[in-house]
Design a protein around this motif. Structure first.
Motif, short mmCIF file in Angstrom:
data_model
loop_
_atom_site.label_atom_id
_atom_site.label_comp_id
_atom_site.label_asym_id
_atom_site.label_seq_id
_atom_site.Cartn_x
_atom_site.Cartn_y
_atom_site.Cartn_z
N VAL A 1 0.86 -1.18 0.00
CA VAL A 1 0.00 0.00 0.00
C VAL A 1 0.90 1.23 0.00
O VAL A 1 2.01 1.19 0.49
CB VAL A 1 -0.90 0.00 1.25
CG1 VAL A 1 -1.79 -1.22 1.26
CG2 VAL A 1 -0.08 0.06 2.53
N GLY A 2 0.45 2.30 -0.58
CA GLY A 2 1.30 3.47 -0.56
C GLY A 2 0.47 4.73 -0.78
O GLY A 2 -0.40 4.70 -1.66
N PRO A 3 0.70 5.79 -0.01
CA PRO A 3 1.62 5.85 1.13
C PRO A 3 1.10 5.04 2.32
O PRO A 3 -0.10 5.04 2.59
CB PRO A 3 1.67 7.33 1.49
CG PRO A 3 0.88 8.06 0.45
CD PRO A 3 0.03 7.07 -0.26
N VAL A 4 2.02 4.38 3.01
CA VAL A 4 1.68 3.53 4.15
C VAL A 4 0.91 4.33 5.20
O VAL A 4 -0.13 3.89 5.71
CB VAL A 4 2.97 2.91 4.74
CG1 VAL A 4 2.74 2.39 6.15
CG2 VAL A 4 3.48 1.81 3.83
N ASP A 5 1.39 5.52 5.52
CA ASP A 5 0.76 6.34 6.55
C ASP A 5 -0.71 6.60 6.25
O ASP A 5 -1.56 6.50 7.13
CB ASP A 5 1.48 7.71 6.60
CG ASP A 5 2.03 7.98 7.99
OD1 ASP A 5 1.63 7.26 8.93
OD2 ASP A 5 2.86 8.89 8.13
N PHE B 1 -6.10 -4.90 10.13
CA PHE B 1 -5.67 -4.64 8.76
C PHE B 1 -4.22 -4.15 8.76
O PHE B 1 -3.70 -3.66 9.77
CB PHE B 1 -6.57 -3.58 8.11
CG PHE B 1 -6.56 -2.28 8.89
CD1 PHE B 1 -7.39 -2.10 9.98
CD2 PHE B 1 -5.69 -1.25 8.54
CE1 PHE B 1 -7.37 -0.91 10.71
CE2 PHE B 1 -5.67 -0.05 9.27
CZ PHE B 1 -6.50 0.10 10.36
N GLY B 2 -3.58 -4.30 7.61
CA GLY B 2 -2.21 -3.81 7.48
C GLY B 2 -1.71 -4.00 6.06
O GLY B 2 -2.38 -4.63 5.23
N GLY B 3 -0.54 -3.42 5.77
CA GLY B 3 0.00 -3.53 4.42
C GLY B 3 1.51 -3.36 4.41
O GLY B 3 2.10 -2.81 5.34
N ALA B 4 2.09 -3.83 3.33
CA ALA B 4 3.53 -3.71 3.13
C ALA B 4 3.85 -2.41 2.39
O ALA B 4 2.97 -1.78 1.79
CB ALA B 4 4.03 -4.90 2.30
#
Ligand SMILES: [Zn+2]
Length: 487
Positions: A105-109, A123-126
């Motif tokens: 995912v981008g931007p992570v923030d 949930f979360g992402g690289a």
């Protein structure tokens, strides 16, 4: 007067009775991490498992689990849908943690900020190689929710050059510092990325001690290429980085019945034996799904006898022709690509190395690949119970402790997930082993799985008595804690 004095005296000497926030009573607790398979009462306090007992316990709320299996909530390492509708399908499929690791995912923030306090499941992402390339090549930055119809190819097809490699590296490093869970690389989708660019990403994974998640290079339309696997195995070996190869079913060509598919798992097993830290996963459908405008379809029009009818335009459910392929590819959107018979996948799933992960893509107009709604119930009901590919405990292992353990070295929060024990997060999936089954199909994808009766996320029910609970958002961000950061 005497009896009440007696009560006071007894209360003073005995342990005060603990009242839990919630108790799950009389269920068959199956915990693949400890191999526990016994009837237990589970007490939950402050979002964690606080007691497991064969004796009676009490709570302010009670879930009757008699006759049901109480399992750790399922951990999905490969989930693209991160909207409320997708989270509802995940919950009804027993998933309590949904992570976007394949392409990141981008931007992570922003990904985390947009979902915090609004998610039914964790949930979360690289960090995303796609995102880093968009910045490196000056392409439009697309918010995560709007990426499905993006048809730009600058970020994907522009060849690596000497000035872009340092930019890609800088962006990925920044995204890791924002708590990205690793680096997600859809290498098949970035034909412009040179082998050296990919190798540099592996170096970064090694430096940050995170996992590189990869959709390996391969020919279009979901058919795999063994060279793609060799590339990432070599990069992992050369750099010492940890590697996760996503959807080995489609990437090995197993979906279409490729005779080479077993060679992919054989190579992964051999690499592990030689010390390469590599793992893999599969989803239980031969139908794949992606974006029609993506590089996977770059060669379709030039391929003699190409079978456009196997491609379904998700938004309408229509099967494509050469003419509609061209039209929709210019427009951009989600497709489902029909594969071979389901039995093609049995050799993949029989292998104990293979974790279960959905590769779920959010539906368009309630249509899309049924793996969003059905993956985990399908493995439990169809592959384990009905077809006997493996035991129920083994099926649960592939979707709980195995993915949690894969991540916990780089993502400490995962050490409290995927297991049922005192101190673990109270993420629980409670289902009927006799009736659990997927119901979503390619034709009718918008159908929740059956037999999954209660799902708790951090102790809060998001599914109760087989129905989605509305208005509760206990899902928490799963994010790496980076030294020196405020969080
Ligand atoms: Zn993929």
């Amino acid at each position: 007067m005497l009896p009440s004095i007696l009560v006071l005296v007894l209360a003073a000497v005995a342990q005060p009775p603990r009242i839990f926030d919630r108790v799950v009573l009389g269920g068959r607790v199956m915990d693949p991490a400890s191999r526990l398979d016994q009837v237990r009462n589970v007490g939950i306090l402050n979002g964690r498992i606080a007691a497991m007992s064969a004796g009676p316990i009490r709570g302010r709320d009670t879930i009757d689990a008699r006759g049901l299996v109480v399992a750790p909530g399922f951990v999905d390492l490969h989930a693209h849908g991160h909207d409320d509708e997708s989270y509802g399908y995940y919950a009804m499929n027993g998933v309590t943690t949904a992570l976007e690791l394949e392409v990141g995912v981008g931007p992570v923030d922003r990904f985390y900020a947009d979902r915090t306090g609004k998610a039914r499941v964790h949930f979360g992402g690289a960090a995303s190689h796609f995102f880093a390339r968009r910045i490196a090549f000056g392409d439009t930055l697309i918010p995560y929710d709007q990426r499905l119809a993006d048809t730009s190819t600058k970020w994907s097809h522009t060849p690596t050059n000497a000035t872009t490699i340092p930019t890609v590296r800088r962006v990925l490093a920044e995204e890791l510092d924002q708590g990205g869970l690793g680096i997600g690389m859809g290498i098949a989708y970035t034909p412009g990325a040179s082998a050296v660019e990919i190798l540099r990403n592996f170096e970064l994974c090694a430096e940050h001690r995170v996992i590189c998640y990869t959709h390996i290079r391969g020919a279009g339309g979901g058919v795999g290429g063994f060279g793609g696997l060799q590339e990432v195995l070599t990069d992992a070996m050369v750099t010492g980085a940890a590697l996760h190869v996503v959807h080995i079913n489609s990437s090995s060509g197993a979906n279409g019945g490729s005779p080479d598919a077993p060679e992919f798992l054989r190579a992964i097993r051999k690499a592990r034996a030689h010390g390469v830290d590599v793992t893999t996963e599969a989803y239980p459908y031969t139908a794949s799904s992606t974006l029609l405008q993506s590089s996977l379809y770059d060669r379709a029009l030039d391929t003699p006898g190409y079978d456009f009818d196997r491609i379904v335009w998700a938004a309408t459910g229509e099967h494509l022709t050469r003419e509609s392929f061209i039209r929709y590819r210019a427009q951009g959107g989600v497709i489902v690509h029909i594969g071979g018979p389901d039995g093609n996948l049995h050799p993949i799933f029989r292998d104990s190395l293979v974790m279960v992960a959905s590769d779920a893509v959010g539906y368009v107009n309630h249509r899309g690949n049924p793996r969003l709604a059905g993956t985990f119930a399908r493995v439990l009901g169809r592959y384990s119970r009905d077809q006997g590919l493996f035991s129920l405990m083994e099926a649960l292992r592939r979707m709980t402790i195995m993915p949690a353990e894969r991540l916990q070295g780089s993502v400490p929060a995962m050490a409290r997930k995927g297991r049922i024990k005192v101190g673990a997060d109270a993420d629980l999936t409670i289902f009927d082993p006799a009736t659990v089954i997927d119901r979503a199909t390619v034709e009718e994808p918008a159908q929740y799985s059956a037999g999954i009766l209660h799902v708790l996320v951090a102790g809060t029910p998001v599914v109760r008595k087989g129905a989605l609970v509305e208005g509760v958002f206990p899902g928490q961000p799963i994010r790496r804690e980076v030294r020196g950061s405020a969080r």
